[in-house]
Design a protein around this motif. Structure first.
Motif, PDB file in Angstrom:
ATOM      1  N   ASP A 149     -14.052  26.656  -5.651  1.00  0.00           N
ATOM      2  CA  ASP A 149     -12.677  26.976  -5.268  1.00  0.00           C
ATOM      3  C   ASP A 149     -12.559  28.443  -4.836  1.00  0.00           C
ATOM      4  O   ASP A 149     -11.928  28.752  -3.824  1.00  0.00           O
ATOM      5  CB  ASP A 149     -11.720  26.681  -6.422  1.00  0.00           C
ATOM      6  N   ALA A 150     -13.194  29.348  -5.597  1.00  0.00           N
ATOM      7  CA  ALA A 150     -13.149  30.775  -5.258  1.00  0.00           C
ATOM      8  C   ALA A 150     -13.829  31.041  -3.918  1.00  0.00           C
ATOM      9  O   ALA A 150     -13.322  31.810  -3.094  1.00  0.00           O
ATOM     10  CB  ALA A 150     -13.816  31.597  -6.359  1.00  0.00           C
ATOM     11  N   VAL A 151     -14.953  30.376  -3.673  1.00  0.00           N
ATOM     12  CA  VAL A 151     -15.673  30.535  -2.405  1.00  0.00           C
ATOM     13  C   VAL A 151     -14.827  29.976  -1.257  1.00  0.00           C
ATOM     14  O   VAL A 151     -14.702  30.600  -0.195  1.00  0.00           O
ATOM     15  CB  VAL A 151     -17.056  29.845  -2.449  1.00  0.00           C
ATOM     16  N   GLY A 152     -14.227  28.819  -1.459  1.00  0.00           N
ATOM     17  CA  GLY A 152     -13.378  28.211  -0.431  1.00  0.00           C
ATOM     18  C   GLY A 152     -12.209  29.090  -0.047  1.00  0.00           C
ATOM     19  O   GLY A 152     -11.879  29.228   1.135  1.00  0.00           O
ATOM     20  N   GLN A 153     -11.567  29.697  -1.049  1.00  0.00           N
ATOM     21  CA  GLN A 153     -10.444  30.594  -0.759  1.00  0.00           C
ATOM     22  C   GLN A 153     -10.902  31.832   0.004  1.00  0.00           C
ATOM     23  O   GLN A 153     -10.213  32.299   0.914  1.00  0.00           O
ATOM     24  CB  GLN A 153      -9.751  30.996  -2.052  1.00  0.00           C
ATOM     25  N   ALA A 154     -12.065  32.362  -0.363  1.00  0.00           N
ATOM     26  CA  ALA A 154     -12.582  33.542   0.332  1.00  0.00           C
ATOM     27  C   ALA A 154     -12.929  33.216   1.775  1.00  0.00           C
ATOM     28  O   ALA A 154     -12.611  33.975   2.695  1.00  0.00           O
ATOM     29  CB  ALA A 154     -13.805  34.091  -0.409  1.00  0.00           C
ATOM     30  N   LEU A 155     -13.572  32.078   2.010  1.00  0.00           N
ATOM     31  CA  LEU A 155     -13.969  31.715   3.370  1.00  0.00           C
ATOM     32  C   LEU A 155     -12.779  31.296   4.228  1.00  0.00           C
ATOM     33  O   LEU A 155     -12.825  31.424   5.447  1.00  0.00           O
ATOM     34  CB  LEU A 155     -15.014  30.601   3.333  1.00  0.00           C
ATOM     35  N   ALA A 156     -11.721  30.805   3.605  1.00  0.00           N
ATOM     36  CA  ALA A 156     -10.525  30.412   4.343  1.00  0.00           C
ATOM     37  C   ALA A 156      -9.641  31.617   4.687  1.00  0.00           C
ATOM     38  O   ALA A 156      -8.651  31.473   5.387  1.00  0.00           O
ATOM     39  CB  ALA A 156      -9.717  29.398   3.534  1.00  0.00           C
TER      40      ALA A 156
END
Length: 84
Positions: free
Chosen positions: A35-42
């Motif tokens: 989730d943290a990676v997804g938010q950063a990449l988005a």
């Protein structure tokens, strides 16, 4: 935040223009890391922020992330069966 050592996952982060990857064992669940990676990449955050087992924070600028590999959750074994 409480760190649960029984759900530790290994996280490898490749950073652009860096010769080595960042490797940490996180006390977060695989879903929390994803989730943290997804938010950063988005683009929702400018920095990927993860914590390791000892409570230290790892910060990586979102625009420099090349890849993230999230390992399996592994319970810690104790005793003679730990070497198996």
């Amino acid at each position: 935040m409480t760190v649960r050592r029984d759900i530790a996952v290994e996280v490898k982060i490749g950073v652009q223009h860096a010769p080595r990857e960042i490797v940490l064992v996180s006390g977060q669940t695989a879903a929390e890391v994803e989730d943290a990676v997804g938010q950063a990449l988005a683009g929702k955050t400018q920095v990927l922020s993860l914590s390791d087992e000892k409570g230290r924070r790892v910060l990586v600028p979102s625009d420099r992330i090349a890849y993230v590999e999230i390992g399996e959750s592994a319970t810690r074994r104790v005793g003679f069966g730990a070497a198996l």
